[in-house]
Design a protein around this motif. Sequence first.
Motif, PDB file in Angstrom:
ATOM      1  N   TRP B  55       0.835  -1.214   0.000  1.00 24.59           N
ATOM      2  CA  TRP B  55       0.000   0.000   0.000  1.00 24.59           C
ATOM      3  C   TRP B  55       0.866   1.259   0.000  1.00 24.59           C
ATOM      4  O   TRP B  55       0.784   2.090  -0.892  1.00 24.59           O
ATOM      5  CB  TRP B  55      -0.924  -0.006   1.232  1.00 24.59           C
ATOM      6  CG  TRP B  55      -2.011   1.022   1.189  1.00 24.59           C
ATOM      7  CD1 TRP B  55      -1.854   2.376   1.049  1.00 24.59           C
ATOM      8  CD2 TRP B  55      -3.415   0.784   1.270  1.00 24.59           C
ATOM      9  NE1 TRP B  55      -3.079   2.999   1.043  1.00 24.59           N
ATOM     10  CE2 TRP B  55      -4.060   2.045   1.185  1.00 24.59           C
ATOM     11  CE3 TRP B  55      -4.201  -0.355   1.433  1.00 24.59           C
ATOM     12  CZ2 TRP B  55      -5.439   2.187   1.254  1.00 24.59           C
ATOM     13  CZ3 TRP B  55      -5.577  -0.218   1.502  1.00 24.59           C
ATOM     14  CH2 TRP B  55      -6.184   1.029   1.408  1.00 24.59           C
ATOM     15  N   ASN B  56       1.727   1.363   1.009  1.00 31.96           N
ATOM     16  CA  ASN B  56       2.509   2.592   1.183  1.00 31.96           C
ATOM     17  C   ASN B  56       3.838   2.498   0.435  1.00 31.96           C
ATOM     18  O   ASN B  56       4.734   1.766   0.838  1.00 31.96           O
ATOM     19  CB  ASN B  56       2.757   2.823   2.675  1.00 31.96           C
ATOM     20  CG  ASN B  56       1.444   3.029   3.412  1.00 31.96           C
ATOM     21  OD1 ASN B  56       0.676   3.930   3.091  1.00 31.96           O
ATOM     22  ND2 ASN B  56       1.170   2.168   4.376  1.00 31.96           N
ATOM     23  N   ASP B  61       1.357   5.141  -4.757  1.00 30.17           N
ATOM     24  CA  ASP B  61       1.051   4.128  -3.727  1.00 30.17           C
ATOM     25  C   ASP B  61       0.147   3.020  -4.294  1.00 30.17           C
ATOM     26  O   ASP B  61      -0.315   3.092  -5.441  1.00 30.17           O
ATOM     27  CB  ASP B  61       0.458   4.771  -2.467  1.00 30.17           C
ATOM     28  CG  ASP B  61      -0.903   5.411  -2.714  1.00 30.17           C
ATOM     29  OD1 ASP B  61      -1.543   5.106  -3.739  1.00 30.17           O
ATOM     30  OD2 ASP B  61      -1.324   6.226  -1.872  1.00 30.17           O
ATOM     31  N   THR B  84       0.130  -5.646   2.897  1.00 26.06           N
ATOM     32  CA  THR B  84       0.462  -4.364   3.525  1.00 26.06           C
ATOM     33  C   THR B  84       0.416  -4.432   5.047  1.00 26.06           C
ATOM     34  O   THR B  84      -0.217  -5.322   5.621  1.00 26.06           O
ATOM     35  CB  THR B  84      -0.546  -3.288   3.022  1.00 26.06           C
ATOM     36  OG1 THR B  84      -0.384  -2.097   3.776  1.00 26.06           O
ATOM     37  CG2 THR B  84      -1.993  -3.758   3.153  1.00 26.06           C
ATOM     38  N   GLU B  86      -1.053  -2.077   6.549  1.00 26.49           N
ATOM     39  CA  GLU B  86      -2.348  -1.431   6.837  1.00 26.49           C
ATOM     40  C   GLU B  86      -3.352  -2.518   7.229  1.00 26.49           C
ATOM     41  O   GLU B  86      -3.714  -3.362   6.408  1.00 26.49           O
ATOM     42  CB  GLU B  86      -2.873  -0.705   5.590  1.00 26.49           C
ATOM     43  CG  GLU B  86      -2.008   0.442   5.113  1.00 26.49           C
ATOM     44  CD  GLU B  86      -2.128   1.673   6.001  1.00 26.49           C
ATOM     45  OE1 GLU B  86      -3.076   1.745   6.801  1.00 26.49           O
ATOM     46  OE2 GLU B  86      -1.255   2.546   5.898  1.00 26.49           O
ATOM     47  N   ARG B  91      -9.497   0.293   5.889  1.00 28.67           N
ATOM     48  CA  ARG B  91      -8.543   0.168   4.783  1.00 28.67           C
ATOM     49  C   ARG B  91      -8.852  -1.071   3.945  1.00 28.67           C
ATOM     50  O   ARG B  91      -8.771  -1.037   2.714  1.00 28.67           O
ATOM     51  CB  ARG B  91      -7.108   0.059   5.322  1.00 28.67           C
ATOM     52  CG  ARG B  91      -6.577   1.351   5.870  1.00 28.67           C
ATOM     53  CD  ARG B  91      -6.435   2.381   4.766  1.00 28.67           C
ATOM     54  NE  ARG B  91      -5.268   3.214   4.957  1.00 28.67           N
ATOM     55  CZ  ARG B  91      -4.992   4.284   4.230  1.00 28.67           C
ATOM     56  NH1 ARG B  91      -5.820   4.659   3.274  1.00 28.67           N
ATOM     57  NH2 ARG B  91      -3.908   4.990   4.451  1.00 28.67           N
TER      58      ARG B  91
END
Lengths: 278, 130
Positions: B55-56, B61, B84, B86, B91
């Motif tokens: 994700w990041n 992204d 991820t 997250e 999310r």
Amino acid sequence: MSGSSPDTFAAIAGLVKARAGIVLTPDKGYMLDTRLAAILRRGNFASLAALAQALRDPRGEPLVRDVVEALTTNESSFFRDGKPFEHVKRILPALHAARPAGARLRIWSAACSTGQEAYSLALLLADQLPALAGRQVDILGTDLSREVVERAREGVFSQFEVQRGLPVQMLVKHFIQEGGKWRIKPALRAMCRFEERNLLGEHRGLGGFDLIFCRNVLIYFDTPTKAKVLAALAAQLAPDGALYLGGAETVLGLTDRLVPLPGERGVYGPAPALARSA
Amino acid sequence: MRRSALVVDDSRVVRKAARRMLEGFGFSVREAEDGEQALIACRAEALPNVVLLDWNMPVMDGITFLRAARAEFGADRPPIVLCTTESEFSRIVEALQAGAQEYIMKPFDATILGGKLAQIGLLDAAEVPA
């Protein structure tokens, strides 16, 4: 390499066999070191021999229970092995059609560990319930270990556990996030009941079941124990019900009360009455 | 034909670990360090059978890549598995609504990854390590 002498190993292995039916062979001696380390620390036992001595004390029942629980295997995941649950989907409509209105369908997850198998069935049924036209389904999960039964009752799983076998769509639909944990929603939790039960015991009081899951348990038993457990499970199984065993397990050569269902792997049904009496 | 995977993560360590697991499942593996590189990789060759997506990341992204990939390549191709740190419920829902097929919360192992690949039909359940 185990830190236990042959006498100590024999004493502890004998206890586990008597209580849980589980056969610990000498090559599993390392399990005593790894799995009983916490009990040794907690009880200030200097060695496994000292623990074995304490287990002989008639007042040591809680200690016996802790040792047996520590030496049982509690591996579990959601929808483990996949295929049995596909069979459940196929057999449910037939069982529903065959039962009188108002009768409950009953499923037993024997040796349920921390509950993933029972809850997988609840999750599957939640998607199938419209097809079952409101029929009530009871899922009973049982296990020898008090600790895992308590965890199953709680219905809370770690991030790691919910990722083993559980599709993410089911996770977001049927679980509530609580910090780093995931709790199964009350409606699904209510479909399942959990209790402590030794598979070697008497099960007639439980009543009959339409489906019984007893997977990856028999592998730990010797042949006479396997035969005894299978006969006891067969006695609780409906004539058109199904018993699910693990991939490495079979009924062949152990009982004539169960037969493999044609075309299925690891799924068994009661033998026809004629075959039983032959 | 060998199944293919595209691993998109700015961490070389994660890409290496994911590559090892995917190759263990018989996949050929390409790598990208961010969403932009991943889009270029998807345009350059045949679409992979699965994208494992962080994700990041810098530059572009994961969620931006996911939306761009769905707009450009289709509603369900290539299959995309978010992978991820997250782990918030919101999310996960956001990723599913954007068109992700599956979601892995790091850390993960071959059992988790294999299980997710099985759920999207890229592995047989019997191939997943217990």
